[in-house]
Motif scaffolding. Structure first.
Motif, PDB file in Angstrom:
ATOM      1  N   LEU A  76       0.868  -1.175   0.000  1.00  0.00           N
ATOM      2  CA  LEU A  76       0.000   0.000   0.000  1.00  0.00           C
ATOM      3  C   LEU A  76       0.903   1.223   0.000  1.00  0.00           C
ATOM      4  O   LEU A  76       1.756   1.359   0.880  1.00  0.00           O
ATOM      5  CB  LEU A  76      -0.870   0.004   1.264  1.00  0.00           C
ATOM      6  CG  LEU A  76      -1.933  -1.088   1.334  1.00  0.00           C
ATOM      7  CD1 LEU A  76      -2.537  -1.136   2.737  1.00  0.00           C
ATOM      8  CD2 LEU A  76      -3.017  -0.851   0.302  1.00  0.00           C
ATOM      9  N   HIS A  77       0.720   2.082  -0.984  1.00  0.00           N
ATOM     10  CA  HIS A  77       1.553   3.277  -1.098  1.00  0.00           C
ATOM     11  C   HIS A  77       0.679   4.512  -1.186  1.00  0.00           C
ATOM     12  O   HIS A  77      -0.463   4.437  -1.612  1.00  0.00           O
ATOM     13  CB  HIS A  77       2.386   3.221  -2.384  1.00  0.00           C
ATOM     14  CG  HIS A  77       3.739   2.637  -2.196  1.00  0.00           C
ATOM     15  ND1 HIS A  77       4.720   2.781  -3.131  1.00  0.00           N
ATOM     16  CD2 HIS A  77       4.282   1.902  -1.202  1.00  0.00           C
ATOM     17  CE1 HIS A  77       5.819   2.155  -2.714  1.00  0.00           C
ATOM     18  NE2 HIS A  77       5.576   1.614  -1.549  1.00  0.00           N
ATOM     19  N   GLU A  78       1.266   5.632  -0.835  1.00  0.00           N
ATOM     20  CA  GLU A  78       0.594   6.899  -1.054  1.00  0.00           C
ATOM     21  C   GLU A  78       1.583   7.877  -1.670  1.00  0.00           C
ATOM     22  O   GLU A  78       2.701   8.038  -1.171  1.00  0.00           O
ATOM     23  CB  GLU A  78       0.048   7.475   0.266  1.00  0.00           C
ATOM     24  CG  GLU A  78      -0.704   8.775   0.048  1.00  0.00           C
ATOM     25  CD  GLU A  78      -1.436   9.254   1.296  1.00  0.00           C
ATOM     26  OE1 GLU A  78      -1.099   8.784   2.400  1.00  0.00           O
ATOM     27  OE2 GLU A  78      -2.339  10.092   1.151  1.00  0.00           O
ATOM     28  N   THR A  87       6.658  12.593  -3.650  1.00  0.00           N
ATOM     29  CA  THR A  87       7.360  11.465  -3.058  1.00  0.00           C
ATOM     30  C   THR A  87       6.337  10.376  -2.758  1.00  0.00           C
ATOM     31  O   THR A  87       5.136  10.619  -2.786  1.00  0.00           O
ATOM     32  CB  THR A  87       8.143  11.911  -1.804  1.00  0.00           C
ATOM     33  OG1 THR A  87       8.985  10.839  -1.391  1.00  0.00           O
ATOM     34  CG2 THR A  87       7.241  12.325  -0.671  1.00  0.00           C
ATOM     35  N   MET A  88       6.809   9.156  -2.521  1.00  0.00           N
ATOM     36  CA  MET A  88       5.897   8.062  -2.216  1.00  0.00           C
ATOM     37  C   MET A  88       6.196   7.539  -0.835  1.00  0.00           C
ATOM     38  O   MET A  88       7.351   7.427  -0.456  1.00  0.00           O
ATOM     39  CB  MET A  88       6.111   6.909  -3.198  1.00  0.00           C
ATOM     40  CG  MET A  88       5.146   6.910  -4.349  1.00  0.00           C
ATOM     41  SD  MET A  88       5.185   5.385  -5.265  1.00  0.00           S
ATOM     42  CE  MET A  88       6.896   4.984  -5.350  1.00  0.00           C
ATOM     43  N   ARG A  89       5.147   7.236  -0.083  1.00  0.00           N
ATOM     44  CA  ARG A  89       5.423   6.614   1.203  1.00  0.00           C
ATOM     45  C   ARG A  89       4.602   5.343   1.347  1.00  0.00           C
ATOM     46  O   ARG A  89       3.535   5.192   0.753  1.00  0.00           O
ATOM     47  CB  ARG A  89       5.191   7.580   2.345  1.00  0.00           C
ATOM     48  CG  ARG A  89       3.752   8.026   2.498  1.00  0.00           C
ATOM     49  CD  ARG A  89       3.656   8.938   3.729  1.00  0.00           C
ATOM     50  NE  ARG A  89       2.257   9.155   4.034  1.00  0.00           N
ATOM     51  CZ  ARG A  89       1.738  10.320   4.420  1.00  0.00           C
ATOM     52  NH1 ARG A  89       2.517  11.360   4.564  1.00  0.00           N
ATOM     53  NH2 ARG A  89       0.462  10.436   4.669  1.00  0.00           N
ATOM     54  N   ILE A 109      -3.418   7.435  -3.016  1.00  0.00           N
ATOM     55  CA  ILE A 109      -3.161   6.073  -2.559  1.00  0.00           C
ATOM     56  C   ILE A 109      -3.213   5.115  -3.755  1.00  0.00           C
ATOM     57  O   ILE A 109      -4.033   5.270  -4.652  1.00  0.00           O
ATOM     58  CB  ILE A 109      -4.212   5.668  -1.502  1.00  0.00           C
ATOM     59  CG1 ILE A 109      -4.111   6.591  -0.282  1.00  0.00           C
ATOM     60  CG2 ILE A 109      -4.030   4.213  -1.080  1.00  0.00           C
ATOM     61  CD1 ILE A 109      -5.252   6.410   0.708  1.00  0.00           C
ATOM     62  N   HIS A 110      -2.320   4.175  -3.788  1.00  0.00           N
ATOM     63  CA  HIS A 110      -2.334   3.149  -4.833  1.00  0.00           C
ATOM     64  C   HIS A 110      -1.744   1.868  -4.291  1.00  0.00           C
ATOM     65  O   HIS A 110      -1.072   1.872  -3.250  1.00  0.00           O
ATOM     66  CB  HIS A 110      -1.561   3.609  -6.068  1.00  0.00           C
ATOM     67  CG  HIS A 110      -0.147   4.027  -5.799  1.00  0.00           C
ATOM     68  ND1 HIS A 110       0.195   5.314  -5.454  1.00  0.00           N
ATOM     69  CD2 HIS A 110       1.012   3.314  -5.784  1.00  0.00           C
ATOM     70  CE1 HIS A 110       1.504   5.380  -5.272  1.00  0.00           C
ATOM     71  NE2 HIS A 110       2.023   4.178  -5.448  1.00  0.00           N
ATOM     72  N   ILE A 111      -2.049   0.778  -4.965  1.00  0.00           N
ATOM     73  CA  ILE A 111      -1.381  -0.490  -4.659  1.00  0.00           C
ATOM     74  C   ILE A 111      -0.158  -0.530  -5.555  1.00  0.00           C
ATOM     75  O   ILE A 111      -0.264  -0.436  -6.770  1.00  0.00           O
ATOM     76  CB  ILE A 111      -2.303  -1.695  -4.930  1.00  0.00           C
ATOM     77  CG1 ILE A 111      -3.507  -1.659  -3.985  1.00  0.00           C
ATOM     78  CG2 ILE A 111      -1.522  -3.003  -4.788  1.00  0.00           C
ATOM     79  CD1 ILE A 111      -4.610  -2.623  -4.371  1.00  0.00           C
ATOM     80  N   MET A 112       0.988  -0.602  -4.944  1.00  0.00           N
ATOM     81  CA  MET A 112       2.251  -0.576  -5.688  1.00  0.00           C
ATOM     82  C   MET A 112       2.698  -2.005  -5.929  1.00  0.00           C
ATOM     83  O   MET A 112       2.846  -2.782  -4.978  1.00  0.00           O
ATOM     84  CB  MET A 112       3.283   0.150  -4.820  1.00  0.00           C
ATOM     85  CG  MET A 112       4.670   0.079  -5.344  1.00  0.00           C
ATOM     86  SD  MET A 112       4.945   1.497  -6.397  1.00  0.00           S
ATOM     87  CE  MET A 112       6.730   1.379  -6.524  1.00  0.00           C
ATOM     88  N   LEU A 113       2.903  -2.369  -7.181  1.00  0.00           N
ATOM     89  CA  LEU A 113       3.362  -3.711  -7.543  1.00  0.00           C
ATOM     90  C   LEU A 113       4.781  -3.604  -8.071  1.00  0.00           C
ATOM     91  O   LEU A 113       5.098  -2.699  -8.830  1.00  0.00           O
ATOM     92  CB  LEU A 113       2.470  -4.299  -8.642  1.00  0.00           C
ATOM     93  CG  LEU A 113       0.978  -4.382  -8.343  1.00  0.00           C
ATOM     94  CD1 LEU A 113       0.225  -4.900  -9.572  1.00  0.00           C
ATOM     95  CD2 LEU A 113       0.726  -5.298  -7.142  1.00  0.00           C
TER      96      LEU A 113
ATOM     97  N   CYS B  65       9.050   5.096 -12.322  1.00  0.00           N
ATOM     98  CA  CYS B  65       8.029   5.811 -11.557  1.00  0.00           C
ATOM     99  C   CYS B  65       6.675   5.133 -11.814  1.00  0.00           C
ATOM    100  O   CYS B  65       6.245   5.035 -12.949  1.00  0.00           O
ATOM    101  CB  CYS B  65       8.045   7.249 -12.067  1.00  0.00           C
ATOM    102  SG  CYS B  65       6.776   8.344 -11.447  1.00  0.00           S
ATOM    103  N   PRO B  66       6.001   4.636 -10.759  1.00  0.00           N
ATOM    104  CA  PRO B  66       4.796   3.844 -10.991  1.00  0.00           C
ATOM    105  C   PRO B  66       3.518   4.653 -11.117  1.00  0.00           C
ATOM    106  O   PRO B  66       2.517   4.151 -11.618  1.00  0.00           O
ATOM    107  CB  PRO B  66       4.724   2.978  -9.732  1.00  0.00           C
ATOM    108  CG  PRO B  66       5.337   3.840  -8.676  1.00  0.00           C
ATOM    109  CD  PRO B  66       6.408   4.661  -9.356  1.00  0.00           C
ATOM    110  N   ASP B  67       3.513   5.878 -10.655  1.00  0.00           N
ATOM    111  CA  ASP B  67       2.241   6.568 -10.457  1.00  0.00           C
ATOM    112  C   ASP B  67       2.201   7.914 -11.186  1.00  0.00           C
ATOM    113  O   ASP B  67       1.497   8.077 -12.180  1.00  0.00           O
ATOM    114  CB  ASP B  67       2.036   6.752  -8.939  1.00  0.00           C
ATOM    115  CG  ASP B  67       0.722   7.400  -8.560  1.00  0.00           C
ATOM    116  OD1 ASP B  67      -0.298   7.032  -9.147  1.00  0.00           O
ATOM    117  OD2 ASP B  67       0.721   8.265  -7.670  1.00  0.00           O
TER     118      ASP B  67
END
Ligand SMILES: [Cu+2]
Lengths: 167, 197
Positions: A76-78, A87-89, A109-113, B65-67
């Motif tokens: 789980l990422h945001e 930035t991503m956390r 928010i996203h599901i990071m794969l 970068c994924p997003d």
């Protein structure tokens, strides 16, 4: 993708989810809909799943983990933008209040794969499991699409709020 | 049955609420780009001179970068397509993706930009060139590498897109989201009048 292996992996995930105590007995109040995963550009080993999670129940739910068949890692990422810097956390938990909807969307928010174990082709699906704090689990399927979505999370709809006892 | 669906989507478009806002700022004074040397995705040199003589939109990011980067680049492709309704093809801005993570970006860059739009230009190169161009863009990036063996690191980076005029000066900055229709019209106005409204 090796379809047989992917199917076997999906099946194992689904069986594992069904074996958890709360999942088999009754339908979870958590629903996952419109789950999509834009296919990554060639050679890129990261991608995101977007969609809508909704808590139909009358008690808060806490999303604590994620699994996805065919990927070495799912988290789980945001994405957080502060003063124009992105930035991503990693989110350890996301609370979804009674009746609340949480949008997983670009810029939020996203599901990071990471690190797919096979090819990722548009039109195929990714089988996943959402793990909740109460030990239950919800199975979902995300459709792999050809392009990144073009809408971002809007305002605060995409943020998980603290459950509001008055609502 | 495509027709009812198409009709429904058309209706949705008509009913959709107020046009999406564009988060753009026109600079008080154009900001020049200092000389830099980088390399385009096809291996040719790319310098500040490649920003002269036409308009450009520049976005800074990294291929893994994924997003935010795929989101922005997909939108910029749609913006360019919307702009093709507003001007001749030769007037369309060049879209430049400054890839700041050359160790991982360089081998993927040609296929990466083509994935979004064959008209895009990916640029990367030596750290000095990347940092020079980044500074001129008033941009920022930081590789979040945890150690020499970390090859799954993320990159913290600026979200803005810079609009550069044919004199090679930044005239406006846009922030996400980049709603294609509204963004295309915004850029068109700035290109024609120097003003956002
Ligand atoms: Cu992420």
């Amino acid at each position: 993708m090796n379809r047989l292996a992917a199917t076997a992996a999906s099946l194992a995930l689904v069986l594992a989810a069904a074996a958890s105590p709360a999942a088999s007995a009754e339908k979870s109040p958590l629903t996952a809909s419109h789950m999509v995963a834009p296919a990554p550009p060639p050679g890129v080993n990261t991608m995101a799943i977007y969609g809508t999670l909704h808590n139909e129940g009358d008690a808060p739910l806490v999303l604590t983990g994620i699994e996805a068949a065919g990927f070495a890692s799912a988290m789980l990422h945001e994405t957080v933008t502060t003063d124009g810097i992105v930035t991503m956390r990693h989110r350890m938990a996301i609370e979804i209040g009674p009746g609340e909807t949480v949008a997983f969307a670009p810029g939020g928010i996203h599901i990071m794969l990471m690190n797919p174990t096979g090819a990722v082709a548009p039109g195929e699906t990714i089988a996943g499991v959402l793990r909740l704090g109460d030990g239950s689990a919800v199975i979902f399927e995300a459709t792999i699409t050809g392009k990144a979505p073009m809408e971002m999370r809007k305002g605060h709809e995409g943020m998980a709020h603290k459950a509001d006892g008055a609502s | 049955m495509m027709r009812p669906l198409a009709a429904f989507l058309g209706l949705l478009a008509l009913l959709s609420p107020a046009a999406a806002e564009v988060r753009g700022v026109v600079l008080d004074a154009p900001s020049p780009i200092a000389p830099f040397v980088l390399e385009a995705h096809d291996g040719s040199p790319f310098t500040q001179d490649d920003l002269a003589g036409h308009w450009s939109l520049v976005f800074l990011g990294y291929t893994h970068c994924p997003d935010v980067c795929p989101f922005t680049l997909a939108n910029l492709a749609a913006v360019r397509s919307e702009m093709s309704q507003l001007m001749r093809p030769e007037s369309l801005p060049q879209i430049v993706f400054l890839a700041v993570d050359p160790a991982r970006d360089r081998p993927l860059l040609a296929a990466y930009v083509e994935h979004f739009d064959i008209a895009f230009t990916g640029v990367t190169g030596a750290r000095e060139g990347i940092d020079g161009f980044t500074t001129s863009l008033d941009g920022f990036y930081r590789l979040e590498k945890k150690g020499p063996d970390d090859d799954a690191y993320a990159v913290t980076h600026s979200a803005a897109v810079s609009l550069i005029n044919p004199a090679g000066e930044i005239v406006a900055k846009l922030s996400p989201p980049f709603a294609p229709f509204e963004t295309a019209n915004y850029i068109n106005r700035v290109m024609r009048t120097g003003q956002a409204d």
